[in-house]
Design a protein around this motif. Structure first.
Motif, short mmCIF file in Angstrom:
data_model
loop_
_atom_site.label_atom_id
_atom_site.label_comp_id
_atom_site.label_asym_id
_atom_site.label_seq_id
_atom_site.Cartn_x
_atom_site.Cartn_y
_atom_site.Cartn_z
N SER A 188 34.19 51.37 64.76
CA SER A 188 32.99 51.37 63.79
C SER A 188 31.83 51.81 63.84
CB SER A 188 32.70 49.80 63.61
OG SER A 188 32.23 49.29 64.75
N SER A 189 31.67 52.95 64.60
CA SER A 189 30.54 53.46 65.07
C SER A 189 29.59 53.83 63.90
CB SER A 189 30.62 54.85 65.74
OG SER A 189 29.27 55.62 66.10
N GLY A 190 28.31 53.30 63.88
CA GLY A 190 27.38 53.58 62.84
C GLY A 190 27.19 52.63 61.61
N ALA A 191 28.20 51.54 62.01
CA ALA A 191 28.26 50.47 60.87
C ALA A 191 27.23 49.36 61.23
CB ALA A 191 29.71 49.73 60.91
N VAL A 209 32.55 45.45 57.89
CA VAL A 209 33.92 45.85 57.96
C VAL A 209 34.27 47.31 57.28
CG1 VAL A 209 36.22 45.21 57.52
CG2 VAL A 209 34.63 43.37 57.95
N ILE A 210 34.58 48.39 58.24
CA ILE A 210 34.97 49.53 57.59
C ILE A 210 36.12 49.56 57.07
CG2 ILE A 210 32.75 50.50 58.89
CD1 ILE A 210 35.10 52.05 60.58
N ALA A 211 36.43 50.45 56.06
CA ALA A 211 37.89 50.62 55.52
C ALA A 211 38.60 51.49 56.53
CB ALA A 211 37.75 51.32 54.24
N SER A 212 37.96 52.59 56.96
CA SER A 212 38.58 53.52 57.80
C SER A 212 37.28 54.55 58.54
CB SER A 212 39.28 54.41 56.88
OG SER A 212 39.72 55.62 57.83
N PRO A 213 37.63 54.98 59.89
CA PRO A 213 36.82 55.69 60.35
C PRO A 213 36.68 57.33 59.67
CG PRO A 213 38.31 55.35 62.06
CD PRO A 213 38.36 54.63 60.68
N SER A 214 37.32 57.42 58.92
CA SER A 214 37.89 58.85 58.43
C SER A 214 36.57 59.15 57.65
CB SER A 214 39.24 58.87 57.58
OG SER A 214 39.25 60.18 57.18
N SER A 262 36.63 62.59 56.44
CA SER A 262 37.08 63.76 55.48
C SER A 262 38.51 63.69 55.10
CB SER A 262 36.69 65.05 56.17
OG SER A 262 37.21 65.15 57.35
N ASN A 263 39.13 64.22 54.14
CA ASN A 263 40.39 64.33 53.92
C ASN A 263 41.25 63.31 54.07
OD1 ASN A 263 40.12 66.78 52.99
ND2 ASN A 263 40.37 67.66 54.91
N PRO A 264 40.77 61.69 53.89
CA PRO A 264 39.93 61.50 52.85
C PRO A 264 38.67 61.00 53.61
CG PRO A 264 41.24 59.80 52.99
CD PRO A 264 42.02 60.58 53.90
N ASP A 265 37.42 60.95 52.54
CA ASP A 265 36.04 60.39 53.16
C ASP A 265 36.50 58.83 52.86
OD1 ASP A 265 33.92 59.33 53.70
OD2 ASP A 265 32.69 60.85 52.59
N TYR A 266 36.65 57.81 53.74
CA TYR A 266 36.69 56.61 53.31
C TYR A 266 35.93 55.55 54.32
CZ TYR A 266 40.04 53.46 50.74
OH TYR A 266 40.43 52.75 49.80
N LEU A 267 34.80 56.33 54.71
CA LEU A 267 33.93 55.40 55.71
C LEU A 267 33.16 54.70 54.70
CD1 LEU A 267 33.28 54.95 58.56
CD2 LEU A 267 31.56 56.88 58.37
N TYR A 268 33.56 53.45 54.42
CA TYR A 268 33.02 52.72 53.33
C TYR A 268 33.35 51.29 53.57
CZ TYR A 268 32.31 56.79 50.56
OH TYR A 268 32.22 58.16 49.99
N THR A 269 32.49 50.15 53.09
CA THR A 269 32.88 49.15 53.09
C THR A 269 33.28 48.41 51.93
OG1 THR A 269 32.36 46.87 54.15
CG2 THR A 269 30.64 48.22 53.16
N TRP A 270 34.28 47.83 51.55
CA TRP A 270 34.99 47.39 50.30
C TRP A 270 34.57 45.86 50.33
CZ3 TRP A 270 36.93 50.76 46.59
CH2 TRP A 270 36.94 52.27 47.04
N THR A 271 34.10 45.46 49.11
CA THR A 271 33.95 43.98 48.93
C THR A 271 35.20 43.10 48.95
OG1 THR A 271 31.86 44.37 47.82
CG2 THR A 271 32.79 42.36 47.75
N ARG A 272 36.25 43.67 48.29
CA ARG A 272 37.62 43.00 48.23
C ARG A 272 38.25 42.86 49.84
NH1 ARG A 272 40.51 45.39 44.08
NH2 ARG A 272 40.27 47.14 45.21
#
Length: 182
Positions: free
Chosen positions: A71-74, A79-84, A86-96
């Motif tokens: 979770s570097s940078g969080a 809660v991060i969805a994925s540390p990725s 690129s391919n895909p860029d999924y470094l977000y936090t999703w409410t659900r």
């Protein structure tokens, strides 16, 4: 990456009644090949669950900022969805997704199975309070912004295109918060 996260979460949900002690998310010092070989030797589901459970839990906790191994940078409690990135860029936090993860963590804590999770939960509660106040493409806290599906891991608004609003996240977040409050 998403599949492995979902698989880990599935394992956690399936075996949440286990009395296995929690391990630190930084305790992932194992050889992946030997782990796979060990998994393939199990013929009994209970034996496999005993082996897999702490690995799945550590994987889940690794995605919770700021101290999770992935979770570097969080920000704290995110809660991060994925540390990725690129391919895909999924470094977000999703409410659900965050709410479902934290519902499990809250259940584990309130069920007396892991008293070390209190700080993690408190950090998530504080992060949730901050994120709910962020003006975003869905609106403000009083004009629909609570339905925003995802944020950056810095707790800033994600302003790119996405299906908005998504109303399930806030309800799931409320479920986890109510469980913790009780």
């Amino acid at each position: 990456m998403l599949f492995s996260t979902l698989l880990s979460f599935g394992c956690l949900a399936l075996f949440q009644a286990s009395s296995i002690a929690a391990i630190s998310p930084n305790d992932l010092s194992f050889n992946k090949k030997s782990v796979l070989e060990k998994r393939l030797t199990y013929t009994n589901v209970d034996d496999y669950a005993t082996f897999q459970y702490p690995i799945a839990l550590a994987g889940l906790l690794a995605n919770i900022g700021p101290n999770g191994a992935k979770s570097s940078g969080a920000k704290s409690g995110v809660v991060i969805a994925s540390p990725s990135t690129s391919n895909p860029d999924y470094l977000y936090t999703w409410t659900r997704d965050t709410s479902l993860v934290m519902k499990y963590v809250v259940d584990r804590y309130t069920g007396g199975r892991d008293s070390t999770l209190r700080t993690t939960i408190d950090n998530w509660v504080a992060s949730s309070a901050r994120i709910q106040q962020v003006t975003n493409p869905s609106g403000t806290v009083s004009t629909g912004g609570l339905g925003e599906p995802k944020f950056l891991i810095s707790e800033a608004a994600f302003t790119g295109g996405w299906g908005r609003p998504q109303r399930d996240g806030p309800a799931l977040r409320a479920t986890a918060l109510i469980k913790y409050a009780n």
